[in-house]
Design a protein around this motif. Structure first.
Motif, mmCIF file in Angstrom:
data_model
loop_
_atom_site.group_PDB
_atom_site.id
_atom_site.type_symbol
_atom_site.label_atom_id
_atom_site.label_comp_id
_atom_site.label_asym_id
_atom_site.label_seq_id
_atom_site.Cartn_x
_atom_site.Cartn_y
_atom_site.Cartn_z
ATOM 1 N N PHE A 106 -11.409 -14.201 -22.820
ATOM 2 C CA PHE A 106 -10.487 -14.966 -22.020
ATOM 3 C C PHE A 106 -10.379 -16.529 -22.109
ATOM 4 N N ASN A 107 -11.549 -16.777 -20.741
ATOM 5 C CA ASN A 107 -12.014 -17.798 -20.559
ATOM 6 C C ASN A 107 -12.694 -18.275 -21.527
ATOM 7 N N ILE A 108 -13.090 -17.887 -22.933
ATOM 8 C CA ILE A 108 -13.865 -18.307 -23.803
ATOM 9 C C ILE A 108 -12.167 -19.918 -25.026
ATOM 10 N N PHE A 109 -11.962 -18.326 -24.895
ATOM 11 C CA PHE A 109 -10.649 -18.923 -26.264
ATOM 12 C C PHE A 109 -9.938 -19.477 -24.952
ATOM 13 N N CYS A 110 -9.261 -18.639 -24.354
ATOM 14 C CA CYS A 110 -7.619 -18.963 -24.229
ATOM 15 C C CYS A 110 -7.756 -19.821 -22.887
ATOM 16 N N SER A 111 -8.248 -20.195 -21.947
ATOM 17 C CA SER A 111 -7.933 -20.806 -20.744
ATOM 18 C C SER A 111 -8.435 -22.616 -20.846
ATOM 19 N N PRO A 112 -8.916 -23.040 -21.765
ATOM 20 C CA PRO A 112 -8.761 -24.492 -21.587
ATOM 21 C C PRO A 112 -7.170 -25.188 -21.861
ATOM 22 N N CYS A 113 -6.364 -24.189 -22.609
ATOM 23 C CA CYS A 113 -5.575 -24.112 -22.480
ATOM 24 C C CYS A 113 -4.305 -23.586 -21.579
ATOM 25 N N HIS A 114 -4.607 -21.997 -21.134
ATOM 26 C CA HIS A 114 -4.372 -21.432 -20.583
ATOM 27 C C HIS A 114 -4.685 -21.703 -18.635
ATOM 28 N N SER A 115 -5.066 -21.710 -18.684
ATOM 29 C CA SER A 115 -6.089 -22.014 -17.501
ATOM 30 C C SER A 115 -6.589 -20.330 -17.011
ATOM 31 N N GLN A 116 -7.476 -20.574 -15.736
ATOM 32 C CA GLN A 116 -8.358 -19.096 -15.974
ATOM 33 C C GLN A 116 -7.186 -18.796 -14.910
ATOM 34 N N THR A 117 -5.816 -18.700 -14.967
ATOM 35 C CA THR A 117 -4.448 -18.320 -14.111
ATOM 36 C C THR A 117 -4.376 -17.504 -14.624
ATOM 37 N N GLY A 118 -3.828 -18.715 -16.129
ATOM 38 C CA GLY A 118 -2.545 -18.203 -17.070
ATOM 39 C C GLY A 118 -1.433 -18.864 -16.501
ATOM 40 N N ASP A 119 -1.824 -20.147 -16.041
ATOM 41 C CA ASP A 119 -0.295 -20.567 -15.326
ATOM 42 C C ASP A 119 0.280 -21.670 -16.856
ATOM 43 N N ILE A 166 -11.703 -13.648 -33.367
ATOM 44 C CA ILE A 166 -12.078 -12.769 -32.043
ATOM 45 C C ILE A 166 -12.218 -11.647 -32.470
ATOM 46 N N PRO A 167 -12.823 -10.718 -33.118
ATOM 47 C CA PRO A 167 -12.396 -9.512 -33.441
ATOM 48 C C PRO A 167 -10.635 -8.559 -32.606
ATOM 49 N N VAL A 168 -10.953 -7.773 -33.670
ATOM 50 C CA VAL A 168 -9.687 -7.369 -32.650
ATOM 51 C C VAL A 168 -10.255 -6.538 -31.925
ATOM 52 N N LYS A 169 -10.871 -5.504 -31.658
ATOM 53 C CA LYS A 169 -11.632 -4.835 -30.461
ATOM 54 C C LYS A 169 -11.289 -6.279 -28.931
ATOM 55 N N ASP A 170 -12.300 -6.738 -29.041
ATOM 56 C CA ASP A 170 -11.967 -7.934 -28.140
ATOM 57 C C ASP A 170 -10.592 -9.026 -27.864
ATOM 58 N N ARG A 171 -9.310 -9.048 -28.906
ATOM 59 C CA ARG A 171 -8.333 -9.285 -28.970
ATOM 60 C C ARG A 171 -7.124 -8.299 -27.707
ATOM 61 N N TRP A 172 -7.267 -7.439 -27.758
ATOM 62 C CA TRP A 172 -6.951 -6.611 -26.997
ATOM 63 C C TRP A 172 -7.708 -5.604 -25.741
ATOM 64 N N ALA A 173 -8.797 -6.589 -25.434
ATOM 65 C CA ALA A 173 -9.297 -6.491 -24.037
ATOM 66 C C ALA A 173 -8.441 -7.857 -23.635
ATOM 67 N N ILE A 174 -8.795 -9.036 -24.444
ATOM 68 C CA ILE A 174 -7.490 -10.390 -23.781
ATOM 69 C C ILE A 174 -6.364 -9.799 -23.323
ATOM 70 N N VAL A 175 -5.821 -9.105 -24.508
ATOM 71 C CA VAL A 175 -4.321 -8.545 -24.064
ATOM 72 C C VAL A 175 -4.216 -7.874 -21.989
ATOM 73 N N GLY A 176 -5.181 -7.136 -22.068
ATOM 74 C CA GLY A 176 -5.460 -5.920 -21.194
ATOM 75 C C GLY A 176 -5.167 -6.559 -20.249
ATOM 76 N N TYR A 177 -6.623 -8.259 -20.446
ATOM 77 C CA TYR A 177 -6.661 -9.305 -18.862
ATOM 78 C C TYR A 177 -5.638 -9.675 -18.374
ATOM 79 N N VAL A 178 -4.614 -10.509 -19.852
ATOM 80 C CA VAL A 178 -3.562 -11.069 -19.347
ATOM 81 C C VAL A 178 -2.747 -10.369 -18.759
ATOM 82 N N ARG A 179 -2.399 -8.962 -19.185
ATOM 83 C CA ARG A 179 -1.325 -8.195 -17.645
ATOM 84 C C ARG A 179 -2.248 -7.859 -16.681
ATOM 85 N N ALA A 180 -3.548 -8.058 -16.946
ATOM 86 C CA ALA A 180 -4.630 -8.005 -15.170
ATOM 87 C C ALA A 180 -4.287 -9.121 -14.355
ATOM 88 N N LEU A 181 -3.898 -10.355 -14.997
ATOM 89 C CA LEU A 181 -3.793 -11.621 -14.413
ATOM 90 C C LEU A 181 -2.439 -11.130 -14.029
#
Length: 201
Positions: A106-119, A166-181
């Motif tokens: 998430f911090n590598i691929f998503c946070s540049p746009c979504h930020s590390q807190t997901g806001d 992002i491989p399939v397994k890592d995509r699901w891991a990101i989804v899990g982390y988004v839920r944790a955020l």
């Protein structure tokens, strides 16, 4: 005199080249490197004396999967049920190591746009990029897990597809982390396990 001789040579060579082009000959053409024209090879449907069944065309190796073919588990690889609806629960056991991997990706691929807190206020937004929606809205908190997976896979609006990065397994891991955020930003006191409430209060 020199100019006249040079002009004559040019005219002679041009005439000779034009006469030669397209002329027929029984001699084979000159090949400086003939490897690509004269190489040993089998042609389709031809007989082979190398294989026991004498067939040139071979069957695929057992277990071979065609390029771009779907894996056996369609639900896991697409985030959708058989009726194309999004699955509601992540088909991956959310262990500490999976969430750690999800955070890393998430911090590598998503946070540049979504930020590390997901806001939705990442560094590129501060430089003029259109801000993505916050993960902490009621809409995205209640969206099915398969929807988030699908967006990572295929992209949406200004967001590109990350299927190749992002491989399939890592995509699901990101989804899990988004839920944790989301839980971290909207958790209520009663959401904590009883054994931890004493440490919080």
């Amino acid at each position: 005199m020199k100019k006249t001789s040079l002009l004559f040579c040019i005219l002679f060579l041009s005439f000779f080249a034009n006469c030669y082009r397209g002329s027929s000959s029984e001699k084979p053409p000159v090949h400086i490197v003939p490897d690509m024209d004269n190489q040993p090879k089998y042609k389709a449907q031809s007989e082979s004396k190398f294989f026991d069944d004498q067939s040139t065309m071979r069957l695929p190796v057992p277990g071979t999967v065609a390029q771009n073919a779907f894996p056996i588990d369609i639900v896991y690889s697409t985030g959708r049920n058989d009726d194309s609806s999004y699955i509601t629960i992540i088909p991956e056991k959310l262990t500490a190591s999976v969430l750690k991997r999800g955070k890393e990706r998430f911090n590598i691929f998503c946070s540049p746009c979504h930020s590390q807190t997901g806001d939705g206020q990442g560094v590129v937004v501060n430089r003029g990029y259109i801000p993505p929606p916050s993960f902490h809205t009621d809409y995205l908190i209640n969206i099915p897990d398969g929807y988030i997976f699908n967006v990572i896979t295929n992209g949406i609006r200004n967001m590109p597809s990350y299927a190749h990065q992002i491989p399939v397994k890592d995509r699901w891991a990101i989804v899990g982390y988004v839920r944790a955020l989301q839980i971290s930003q909207s958790a209520k006191i009663n959401d904590f396990p009883a054994e931890l409430l004493s440490e919080i209060k």
